[in-house]
Scaffold this active site. Structure first.
Site, PDB file in Angstrom:
ATOM      1  N   SER A 145       0.866  -1.183   0.000  1.00  0.00           N
ATOM      2  CA  SER A 145       0.000   0.000   0.000  1.00  0.00           C
ATOM      3  C   SER A 145       0.900   1.231   0.000  1.00  0.00           C
ATOM      4  O   SER A 145       2.048   1.166   0.444  1.00  0.00           O
ATOM      5  CB  SER A 145      -0.856   0.003   1.272  1.00  0.00           C
ATOM      6  OG  SER A 145      -1.501   1.255   1.439  1.00  0.00           O
ATOM      7  N   TYR A 164      -1.917   0.735  10.683  1.00  0.00           N
ATOM      8  CA  TYR A 164      -1.972   0.224   9.309  1.00  0.00           C
ATOM      9  C   TYR A 164      -0.680   0.555   8.563  1.00  0.00           C
ATOM     10  O   TYR A 164      -0.127  -0.296   7.867  1.00  0.00           O
ATOM     11  CB  TYR A 164      -3.188   0.824   8.595  1.00  0.00           C
ATOM     12  CG  TYR A 164      -3.368   0.305   7.188  1.00  0.00           C
ATOM     13  CD1 TYR A 164      -3.574  -1.049   6.936  1.00  0.00           C
ATOM     14  CD2 TYR A 164      -3.344   1.183   6.101  1.00  0.00           C
ATOM     15  CE1 TYR A 164      -3.738  -1.514   5.641  1.00  0.00           C
ATOM     16  CE2 TYR A 164      -3.515   0.723   4.805  1.00  0.00           C
ATOM     17  CZ  TYR A 164      -3.706  -0.630   4.577  1.00  0.00           C
ATOM     18  OH  TYR A 164      -3.864  -1.097   3.290  1.00  0.00           O
TER      19      TYR A 164
HETATM   20  C1  8X3 Z   1      -4.980   1.713   1.317  1.00  0.00           C
HETATM   21  C2  8X3 Z   1      -4.398   3.047   1.093  1.00  0.00           C
HETATM   22  O1  8X3 Z   1      -4.660   5.485   1.806  1.00  0.00           O
HETATM   23  O2  8X3 Z   1      -6.072   3.907   2.939  1.00  0.00           O
HETATM   24  O3  8X3 Z   1      -4.032   0.701   1.418  1.00  0.00           O
HETATM   25  O4  8X3 Z   1      -3.733   3.977   3.429  1.00  0.00           O
HETATM   26  S1  8X3 Z   1      -4.737   4.135   2.376  1.00  0.00           S
END
Ligand code: 8X3
Length: 248
Positions: free
Chosen positions: A133, A146
């Site tokens: 990502s 994340y």
């Molecule tokens: C998804 C991209 O912008 O939500 O993997 O981090 S973001």
């Protein structure tokens, strides 16, 4: 002609995973569609004449079952299963959510890669694509758990490429930016439709799952000596993580 090549796609029940399974099937692969939701993968596998496997990538026993079902020779592995849970700032974040994100985005990729490496090796010409990502490249407020996990995915990918050099196995990472799928933002915001929709509000054309699947298929159809190390893909309206063009 040789026999059909096999691809394994995790997180194939929806979004980028399902689109990738379809794209690889269209390229002639026999696709093993793996995900936790049995009914979803069964439906997809029936549609593309693939094989459905119910699998939780965070569970080593379940992953061993996937390796068994995939068979002794696998040519392509797409470690796509992943996700974001929560958007709290570091100060207030729930460590359980961080653990869950590390579990699926990093350890899930580790489990599946470890379990399938013998079959990938046996193909004599293999490819591993890890779904990263843009969150694995930068930091953003509320994204701590994340972004940490996706940085983990990125580093795992790089490390594996170093360790397997000399073997006939290519290692790639696709790092998408803003992709509008049915579930990613809904999962992140625990089903809060308003918050999920706000992510894409006014953005003329976020990426679609098919755009990312198209990139995976492209990577998988390069000649064997060409390793696409990493591919960052964003919609035209997103120049950088915080620089998103919105209308209205
Ligand atoms: C998804 C991209 O912008 O939500 O993997 O981090 S973001």
């Amino acid at each position: 002609m040789g026999t059909q090549r096999t691809a394994v796609v995790t997180g194939a029940s929806s979004g980028i995973g399902a689109a990738t399974a379809r794209a690889l099937a269209a390229e002639g692969f026999r696709v093993v569609c793996a995900a936790r939701r049995a009914d979803r993968v069964a439906e997809l596998a029936a549609e593309i004449d693939g094989l459905a496997v119910t699998c939780d990538v965070t569970d080593a026993t379940s992953v061993a079952g996937l390796a068994e079902a995939a068979g002794p020779v696998v040519h392509v592995l797409v470690n796509n299963a992943g996700g974001a849970f929560g958007s709290d700032p570091v100060e207030k974040a729930d460590p359980e959510q961080w653990r869950a994100m590390y579990d699926v985005n990093v350890l899930g990729t580790l489990h599946v890669t470890q379990a399938l490496l013998p079959a990938l090796r046996a193909s004599g010409d293999a490819l591993i694509v890890n779904m990263g990502s843009t969150a694995g490249r930068i930091a953003y407020e509320g994204g701590g758990g994340y972004t940490a996990a996706k940085h983990g995915t990125q580093v795992l990918t790089e490390t594996l490429r170093l360790e397997l050099v000399g073997e006939p196995i290519r290692i790639s990472e696709i790092a998408p930016g803003m992709v509008r799928t049915d579930e990613f933002a809904m999962v992140r915001f625990a089903g809060d439709r308003e918050k999920a929709d706000a992510v894409y509000a006014g953005v003329p054309d976020p990426l679609l799952a098919e755009d990312v699947a198209d990139a995976v298929a492209w990577v998988a159809t390069r000649p064997s000596h060409v390793n696409i190390d990493e591919l960052v893909i964003r919609p035209r309206a997103q120049a950088a993580q915080h620089k998103v063009h919105r209308v209205n």
